[in-house]
Motif scaffolding. Structure first.
Motif, mmCIF file in Angstrom:
data_model
loop_
_atom_site.group_PDB
_atom_site.id
_atom_site.type_symbol
_atom_site.label_atom_id
_atom_site.label_comp_id
_atom_site.label_asym_id
_atom_site.label_seq_id
_atom_site.Cartn_x
_atom_site.Cartn_y
_atom_site.Cartn_z
ATOM 1 N N LEU A 187 0.823 -1.204 0.000
ATOM 2 C CA LEU A 187 0.000 0.000 0.000
ATOM 3 C C LEU A 187 0.860 1.258 0.000
ATOM 4 N N LYS A 188 1.940 1.246 0.738
ATOM 5 C CA LYS A 188 2.851 2.395 0.769
ATOM 6 C C LYS A 188 3.444 2.649 -0.617
ATOM 7 N N LEU B 279 0.959 6.647 -6.925
ATOM 8 C CA LEU B 279 -0.246 7.409 -7.243
ATOM 9 C C LEU B 279 -0.148 8.866 -6.802
ATOM 10 N N GLY B 280 0.782 9.167 -5.914
ATOM 11 C CA GLY B 280 0.966 10.539 -5.456
ATOM 12 C C GLY B 280 1.895 11.367 -6.314
ATOM 13 N N LEU C 239 0.632 4.015 -2.958
ATOM 14 C CA LEU C 239 0.309 5.405 -2.643
ATOM 15 C C LEU C 239 1.409 6.346 -3.111
ATOM 16 N N HIS C 240 2.654 5.889 -3.012
ATOM 17 C CA HIS C 240 3.762 6.710 -3.503
ATOM 18 C C HIS C 240 3.646 6.941 -5.008
#
Length: 55
Positions: free
Chosen positions: A35-36, A42-43, A39-40
């Motif tokens: 997940l980390k 997608l950010g 999210l990285h």
């Protein structure tokens, strides 16, 4: 060095599902790490997520 450059990148739902499967099943990463990483990615400013046409 810029990995993705300045071009806009579209990440589809299928790519996200495959990424999760590969990181967990092949690389045996725990869900929290997966997940980390997701999210990285997608950010990042030039990454766009596939959206439903209804939204």
């Amino acid at each position: 060095m810029e990995l993705l450059g300045s071009n806009e990148i579209l990440v589809t739902k299928t790519v996200l599902l495959e990424l999760r499967w590969i990181l967990q099943a092949v690389y045996e990463l725990p869900l929290k790490a997966v997940l980390k990483a997701m999210l990285h990615i997608l950010g990042l400013p030039n990454v766009r997520i596939e959206r439903n046409e209804n939204n």
